[in-house]
Design an enzyme around this catalytic site. Structure first.
Site, short mmCIF file in Angstrom:
data_model
loop_
_atom_site.label_atom_id
_atom_site.label_comp_id
_atom_site.label_asym_id
_atom_site.label_seq_id
_atom_site.Cartn_x
_atom_site.Cartn_y
_atom_site.Cartn_z
N LEU A 101 0.83 -1.21 0.00
CA LEU A 101 0.00 0.00 0.00
C LEU A 101 0.86 1.26 0.00
O LEU A 101 0.44 2.30 -0.51
CB LEU A 101 -0.92 0.01 1.23
N VAL A 158 4.06 -0.84 4.20
CA VAL A 158 2.70 -1.21 4.61
C VAL A 158 2.08 -2.08 3.53
O VAL A 158 2.11 -1.73 2.35
CB VAL A 158 1.83 0.04 4.85
N ASP A 198 5.76 12.18 12.87
CA ASP A 198 5.85 12.11 11.40
C ASP A 198 4.53 12.55 10.78
O ASP A 198 3.95 11.86 9.94
CB ASP A 198 6.20 10.69 10.96
#
Length: 735
Positions: free
Chosen positions: A420, A428, A538
């Site tokens: 992804l 991911v 982040d």
């Protein structure tokens, strides 16, 4: 099209009646014209199961007999596959060059309140014509509504190709399973007026795929409609009732699988069941003596040796003096005696093979135990025992500790096709667990020793975060060197792609502000309400995901840390993404919640300018979006860097307010930046001052192309509509 229905006794001269064993009940009509009528179907009173009564009608013009279910003609009943082939009407739309208007004839097929469903495996939705956009409005047995479209275009007869249905003159789409209603209609904005010199009409229909081969004359003439007399075959599935086999078998009086040599097959919840003859039997499982023993020995290819038929099976052996498999192609071969020398060599070979196999087994057992010990060590090292004890002590805690093999299976061994996204912290993957639940699985790249020791404690805190704008952590895997995290799956991608993709449609200012406020509320929760507070570390547009309703969800806690509680914890390895990093954090290594505020300010700039936060290929003074923005604000040149798609006189006051808020977030001194709570409140106030508060956000902002035809007909299996059906029809466009 109208057929006169005659009562049973007037049909006797033209129909055959079953005598003794057969596909229908004894004494019942077995044929209508050329169509066989097997039980559970029937024409005569008392000759069919409930819901399977058919009518046999005589054509007054040519005297032929045809079989009907309701007012739908039945061409064939396929007993072994529990299917029926029926006739389905073609919807059409034509442009009249003389009158300069559109005429049409729209049809639907309603199988609701019957045992029939359109076969998703054998049918397709077809649209034929040039400059044609056809829609297929469908409802399944659960009353779920679907809409699909099919676009067919062409600009000259020369562009058409026989046998090809890929969007040029002809297009096709699949059918979802369980459909019991459909209507084929057209978008009148596509009306063949521009190509009427060679293609005047368009057609749309659901039909059996194997019965269709595209011919270019279907576009340039009316052959498709006239060749088929306005109707084409469609294959439907049928089943008994809506109960499972287990429930149906309790009521022996209504259980349809009458033959003792039959088996019941579930089709799914709410779909009922079908009956088949047991293996080794053939016939009609719905009749008491319908499944008869099949003589397999009649088929010589079944057995090349001595074949003896038995009830439901057969015995097949090689003749004396031969050996082999008489059921295979190799068959039986003559036995040849081996010499003592050959037997000795074979014995030695077998012995060596046994030794090798035992050695391999010992090695594999040793390696398996070694791997298990390593996994157990990792589990303890990452605080797995503490986490497991906490999970047992807290009732209702839904966090899961996954095995490594579970996640490998869910991602097809981390197949690149399931990726992804990739970032500095890890990769991911999209995964599907055993219960068919779709999740996002993150494999982190690195983790320091301190994080390893504190991982179990921190993941326990993060797993209890419950906020509608934060992606939930569902579980983790601890039996690997670097722990793997499992999150809920968010379907619509991330904000970065929505803003910066060259194919992304323009999103309005109101939607941008809503997404910004939702993300700010999520960070406010982490900073102010989580215990202890959490610094995301982040914050960026690619870590703001969008669900199916385009609601913002802050993700990626792979880089998150708990807010420091003493001065020693402030010294840390600087982590983050270029363009979003807090300059004060980069210089001092002091990580605070104000570092997230700075990063969020950069996200606000992305929403205002639709520019990326950092460009490597630009001059030094233009690489950073935040630097360019602060310079533009200082020189009163904000409009030069704004996204012109949201700039207008009415929205400039709002934009200036957001820009001023972004400038406060980007202050070089962390102490002078606002709290995330203040940022969220400011965005809320800005949104409330918009001039048109009644306008609802539309996440995809794509106007519906669906139109309603001027004329409507419906072919039904029943002569009435239920309340639910009338409500569904009323919701269709234009009604």
């Amino acid at each position: 099209m109208a057929w006169l229905v005659f009562v049973f006794f007037s049909l006797i001269p033209y129909l055959s009646v079953a005598e003794g064993l057969g596909v229908a009940k004894s004494g019942c009509t077995t044929k209508c014209g050329d169509v066989d009528v097997p039980y559970p179907f029937g024409i005569d009173p008392g000759c069919s199961l409930e819901g399977f009564h058919l009518n046999c009608s005589r054509n007054a013009t040519n005297g032929t007999y045809k079989l009907f279910a309701g007012n739908v003609e039945v061409l064939e009943i396929l007993l072994p596959t529990s299917q029926a082939r029926m006739m389905n009407s073609i919807s059409w739309q034509c442009y009249d060059n003389t009158a300069r208007n559109i005429t049409d004839d729209i049809w639907s097929l309603a199988l609701r309140s019957t045992q029939y469903r359109v076969s998703s495996l054998h049918n397709k939705f077809l649209a034929i014509g040039c400059d044609t956009l056809a829609y297929n409005i469908m409802v399944d047995y659960k009353n779920h509504q679907y809409r699909t479209g099919c676009v067919s275009v062409c600009y000259s007869p020369e562009s058409l190709t026989n046998g090809t249905c890929s969007g040029i003159g002809c297009c096709e789409t699949p059918i979802p399973p369980g459909i019991n209603y459909y209507k084929a209609t057209f978008d009148k904005n596509f009306n063949s007026s521009s190509v009427s010199d060679f293609s005047r009409c368009s057609y749309a229909v659901v039909m059996e795929a194997d019965n269709f081969i595209f011919d270019t004359s279907y576009v340039t003439t009316t052959n498709f409609w006239y060749k088929n007399n306005g109707e084409v075959p469609i294959l439907v599935d049928w089943s008994i009732g809506n109960e499972t086999c287990e429930v149906a078998q309790r009521n022996t009086s209504n259980y349809a699988c009458a033959s003792p040599n039959s088996i019941c097959k579930d089709l799914g919840v709410g779909l009922g069941y079908i009956c088949n003859c047991s293996e080794g039997y053939e016939g009609n499982p719905y009749l008491k003596d319908g499944c008869q023993d099949k003589d397999e020995c009649e088929d010589k290819s079944t057995c090349s040796g001595n074949c003896v038929n038995t009830p439901g099976s057969f015995n097949c052996t090689c003749p004396q003096g031969t050996h082999g498999d008489p059921r295979s192609a190799a068959g039986c071969n003559k036995i040849e005696r081996s010499s003592p020398w050959v037997k000795f060599v074979v014995g030695i070979s077998v012995g060596l093979m046994v030794v090798v196999i035992l050695s391999c087994l010992v090695y594999f057992v040793h390696e398996k135990r070694k791997i298990a010990a390593i996994k157990e060590n990792y589990f303890k090292q990452h605080g797995g025992q503490l986490l497991y004890q906490e999970m047992k002590s807290k009732q209702g805690f839904t966090f899961t500790i996954f095995k490594e093999e579970e996640l490998k299976e869910a991602t097809n061994n981390y197949d690149a096709k399931n990726i992804l996204g990739e970032g500095g912290n890890g990769t991911v993957y999209k995964g599907t667990l055993e219960n068919n639940k779709v999740v996002a699985i993150k494999r982190c790249k690195t983790i320091d020793e301190k994080q390893k020791k504190e991982f179990g404690k921190e993941i326990l805190i993060l797993s209890q975060i419950n906020h509608k704008h934060i992606v939930r952590i569902l579980g983790c895997c601890l039996e690997v060197d670097i722990p793997i995290l499992v999150y809920e799956f968010i379907s619509k991608g991330n904000l970065f792609n929505l803003i910066h993709s060259c194919r992304a449609p323009c999103i309005s200012l109101s939607i941008r502000l809503r997404i910004a406020q939702e993300a700010a509320e999520a960070l406010t929760y982490l900073h102010s309400w989580a215990s202890p507070p959490i610094v995301h570390r982040d914050v960026k547009s690619s870590n703001i995901l969008l669900d199916e309703n385009f609601m913002a969800k802050v993700s990626d806690f792979g880089a998150s840390v708990l807010a420091p509680v003493d001065e020693d914890e402030f010294i840390t390895l600087v982590q983050g993404t270029r363009g979003y990093l807090d300059p004060e954090y980069m210089q001092t290594g002091l990580l605070t919640v104000k570092s997230d505020v700075y990063s969020f300010g950069v996200v606000l700039l992305e929403l205002l300018t639709r520019r990326k936060p950092f460009y490597l290929d630009k001059p030094d003074d233009q690489r950073s979006l935040s630097s360019a923005f602060l310079f533009a604000m200082k020189e009163n040149k904000l409009e030069e860097i704004l996204d012109d798609q949201i700039m207008d006189v009415e929205s400039m006051n709002l934009i200036n307010g957001v820009a001023e808020l972004a400038r406060e977030c980007l202050n070089m001194e962390g102490e002078r930046r606002p709290e995330m709570r203040e940022v969220a409140e400011a965005l809320d106030r800005i949104r409330k001052t918009m001039k048109h508060p009644w306008v609802q956000d539309n996440p995809v902002e794509i106007d519906s192309l669906l139109g309603e035809p001027s004329n409507y007909k419906e072919v039904e299996m029943t002569s009435y509509h239920s309340m639910e059906e009338r409500a569904m029809l009323a919701m269709e466009p234009g009604r």
